[in-house]
Each structure stands twice: as structure tokens, then as C-alpha cells.
Scaffold this active site. Structure first.
Site, PDB file in Angstrom:
ATOM      1  N   HIS A 251       0.809  -1.217   0.000  1.00  0.00           N
ATOM      2  CA  HIS A 251       0.000   0.000   0.000  1.00  0.00           C
ATOM      3  C   HIS A 251       0.840   1.263   0.000  1.00  0.00           C
ATOM      4  CE1 HIS A 251       1.241  -0.588   4.114  1.00  0.00           C
ATOM      5  NE2 HIS A 251       0.797   0.584   4.453  1.00  0.00           N
ATOM      6  N   CYS A 252       2.175   1.132  -0.033  1.00  0.00           N
ATOM      7  CA  CYS A 252       3.035   2.320   0.068  1.00  0.00           C
ATOM      8  C   CYS A 252       3.902   2.545  -1.170  1.00  0.00           C
ATOM      9  CB  CYS A 252       3.937   2.204   1.300  1.00  0.00           C
ATOM     10  SG  CYS A 252       3.072   2.366   2.873  1.00  0.00           S
ATOM     11  N   ILE A 253       4.860   1.652  -1.410  1.00  0.00           N
ATOM     12  CA  ILE A 253       5.868   1.904  -2.445  1.00  0.00           C
ATOM     13  C   ILE A 253       5.256   2.127  -3.824  1.00  0.00           C
ATOM     14  CG2 ILE A 253       7.900   0.994  -3.610  1.00  0.00           C
ATOM     15  CD1 ILE A 253       8.676  -0.419  -1.069  1.00  0.00           C
TER      16      ILE A 253
END
Length: 414
Positions: A251-253
Site C-alpha cells: 500500500h506504500c511503495i
């Protein structure tokens, strides 16, 4: 500040609620999904009696002196951030906001583009007559939870906290000093805090893209990327190792860089590094799928008559989280060749189509580096008729696989 309302009971919110209740806060978890709330009530996130869950956000805010917002901020098909859930929560919080000496603290932990607090969050309160810095204190403390990381728990990870006035910053710092064991790093604005989170993940995205590009180049030159990285990693300074692989998930990178790309575009600026990194990393699942087909054909198997087992559906090792996993684009790419596809993930048995990694298939593709796959037995694979092993994480024993009579293919490994 001992009564806390946490909006969003996903990976981040549930961790915050659990830790806060253990630290003596009276915690109310809020989620719009009634099944999530019911699950939290039936099997509480914590054994503490100081935790309850509800779908009534306004009521939860009325009884709280601190609000933490952890709702999703996804991107849509055009790579534009969707802040609708955040805006809805802010409107709900503003509706239920009680009169409180010094003002209720509202902290956004969701990852957001710089400027979101001043452009979206603050107006939601101002529209209902609340004055930021007086009867509501707004702050941003980007979440830094790393699911599955036993070395760094939520309480031990240093936190960046930003606010757009001194009273908001003081209130937020005080809250996190009570909640965490880790150090707190205050910054001058919510925009600076938001930018710090994007940079953290863009740094990783760019460096992963670098080694992915190097890997595909070295492979064409007949050079083993893993050997080269092992050699470079002997330098005790000036080099940080990143590894090539089948794709970047979570859900970030793969998401956060777009927050800054979109902001830059709105100012007629470009983000060439960020855009190029995203392009390179997004191509890796297709690279793995094409490599699988190439080795199947070399083994005399036509794709439309071949079967492939994908090992791992999660986006990272040893957690049952499939968000933006490279499994999905790898599967989609293989389906364009009419390959028969099976799935096995020991952490996601209900989403697996088989019950073990040893199946009568033509090729096995390692997608996720689960610990359970490290000891994969090449002889057992060969006994089941497997002819090709594609190591999407470069962690399997290539020599043992070849010794068993199988074709081995890694990322950046000729």
C-alpha cells in the site's frame, strides 16, 4: 488526552487502537464497514476492556479528546489520489466535535499529498464553524507500520509529526510521546510531514527500479546480477543493497510516489525519477511472465498446453496481505498466453487452488519470498513433472534446481 477515537480499522488503525488501549487510553474504533466493527466486537483487537468499536463516528468523537484518522487514500486508474474517504471522515468528525479546552486533537495518519490538511481537512472543520488552532488542533503524523516486521513494532518506530501552528504541534507531540516508546521528530508543517512519507517510499521505489533495470541489462550481457550485488555489497560505506524482483507491491511503495507526481504536475513541474521508477517496476511482472513462457517453450511446452503454479499471492514475505501484489499482473500476463494457472500461498489457504507447492505442473514461479518456500525440494518438484522453476526473488538454490534436471531462471540471472 486519554480518550481516543480511531477512524479506520484496517492494518494501521487496528494497530493504533490496540497499542493505545494497552497504554491506558479509552479507545473507540470507528469503521463504516459493519462487518469490520462486528468482528472487532466479537474478537476484540485487544484483551483490554478499554476498547469498543462502532459505526457511529460522530458519537465516538463526542466522547474523545483525540482523534486519529487512518482511512485509505488509494489512487484511481488514472493514478490520481482518491481523498473522498478522508474528506468524509473529516466532515463526520467536525459534526461530532465537542467543546474542549484547548481543542480536540485530530491527527491524520493516512498517507496524503502535501497540502491536503490545509486544502481539504481544515476547510471541513471551518465550514462547520470550527477554528483550527483554537477548538480543533490539526496535525499529520504519517503512519510507519511495517506489517510482519517483528524487529520494529509500532511503539518502537520513530515518528514524524507536523502541524500548521504551534498549539497543534505541541498537542500532537504530547500525544505520541504518551503513545510510543520511540523518538518524535517534529516538523514545521503538515505539508513537510506528508512529503517526508512520500520521500521515504519513493527512495525505495527508485532504488528497486535501479537494480531491476541493472538486472535486465546484466542478464543480456551474460552477467549474474546476484553475484555482482554480492560483490558491490562488500563495500562498507557508500552502498546500500537493494534486490531485483518480480514486482513491487503493498500500500506504500507503488502508490505514494504518485502523490508527489500529481502535485508536481499541478505546478507544471515534472518528476522524471519518480515516473521512470514506477514504469520500470511496473514492467517486472510482465518480465517474469515472459521469462516463464520463454523457458516453457525451450522445454518444448506450448503455452496453451502448459500449466504453471504461482507460489505466493501476498505482496511481501510471511504476511497474508495481497494489496497491489505482483501476483495479479503476473497472472494476468500469463493468462494472455492461455496458460493454465494454479496458486499456492500457505498464509492464504482459502485463496489457494492447491494445497502444496508440489503439483503436476510444467513450471513453478516463485512470486513471494515466504520462509516456507526457502526449503523447496527440487527433487520433489522433478518427481511431479515440473520442468521449469522461475525464481522471482532470487532466493532459491539454483545449483540444486539444475542438479535435479530442472531449468532455473532468476531475475537478472542468465
Amino acid at each position: 488526552m486519554r480518550r481516543l477515537a480511531v477512524f479506520g480499522l484496517g492494518y494501521v488503525g487496528s494497530e493504533v487502537a490496540m497499542l493505545a488501549s494497552e497504554r491506558g487510553f479509552e479507545v473507540t474504533g470507528v469503521d463504516t464497514d459493519s462487518t469490520v466493527v462486528q468482528a472487532a466486537q466479537d474478537a476484540p483487537l485487544t484483551t483490554s476492556e478499554r476498547f469498543t468499536a462502532t459505526t457511529d463516528g460522530a458519537a465516538a468523537v463526542t466522547g474523545a479528546d483525540t482523534v486519529v484518522v487512518t482511512v485509505p487514500t488509494p489512487i484511481d486508474s488514472s493514478f490520481s489520489v482518491d481523498l473522498s474517504a478522508l474528506q468524509a471522515v473529516c466532515e463526520t468528525v467536525a459534526t461530532g466535535l465537542p467543546e474542549s479546552p484547548g481543542g480536540t486533537l485530530v491527527v491524520v495518519e493516512s498517507t496524503i499529498p502535501p497540502g491536503t490538511v490545509s486544502d481539504i481537512v481544515a476547510p471541513a472543520f471551518e465550514d462547520l464553524g470550527h477554528v483550527p488552532g483554537q477548538d480543533v488542533q490539526l496535525a499529520h503524523a504519517p503512519e510507519r507500520i511495517d506489517p510482519g516486521n517483528d524487529e520494529w513494532s509500532l511503539a518502537e518506530i520513530p515518528r514524524v509529526v507536523g502541524a500548521d501552528n504551534d498549539s497543534g504541534l505541541d498537542a500532537a507531540v504530547t500525544f505520541y510521546e504518551r503513545l510510543l516508546d520511540a523518538s518524535i521528530h517534529p516538523v514545521s508543517s503538515t505539508a513537510a510531514a506528508a512529503a517526508s512519507k512520500i520521500i521515504e517510499n519513493a527512495y525505495r521505489d527508485i532504488n528497486i527500479a535501479f537494480v531491476n533495470e541493472i538486472a535486465t541489462t546484466l542478464e543480456q550481457l551474460g552477467i549474474d546480477t546476484t553475484e555482482v550485488l554480492d560483490a558491490a555489497d562488500t563495500k562498507p560505506f557508500g552502498f546500500t543493497r537493494f534486490s531485483p524482483g518480480a514486482g513491487v507491491g503493498g500500500h506504500c511503495i507503488p502508490i505514494d510516489p504518485y502523490f508527489l507526481i500529481e502535485k508536481a504536475t499541478s505546478k507544471d513541474l515534472n518528476s522524471r525519477f519518480l515516473e521512470t521508477a514506477r514504469e520500470i517496476n511496473d514492467k517486472m511482472p510482465r518480465y517474469v511472465a515472459d521469462k516463464t513462457i520463454h523457458y516453457l517453450v525451450r522445454s518444448g511446452r506450448l503455452p496453451q498446453h502448459a500449466s504453471v503454479l504461482l507460489l505466493g499471492k501476498a505482496f511481501k514475505p510471511d504476511i497474508p496481505d495481497t494489496r497491489n501484489s505482483p501476483y495479479f499482473p503476473i497472472r494476468t500476463a500469463l493468462e494472455t498466453y492461455d496458460v493454465s494457472i494454479h496458486t499456492y500461498d500457505p498464509l492464504l489457504p482459502s485463496e489457494s487452488t492447491v494445497e502444496s507447492p508440489y503439483q503436476p505442473v510444467d513450471a513453478v514461479v516463485l512470486v513471494t519470498d515466504h520462509e516456507a518456500f526457502r526449503g523447496l525440494d527440487p527433487e520433489r518438484l522433478a518427481d511431479r513433472g515440473v520442468e521449469v522453476v522461475v525464481d522471482g526473488r532470487n532466493v532459491l538454490d539454483a545449483d540444486a534446481i539444475r542438479a535435479a534436471g530442472l531449468r532455473y531462471a532468476g531475475v537478472g540471472r542468465p
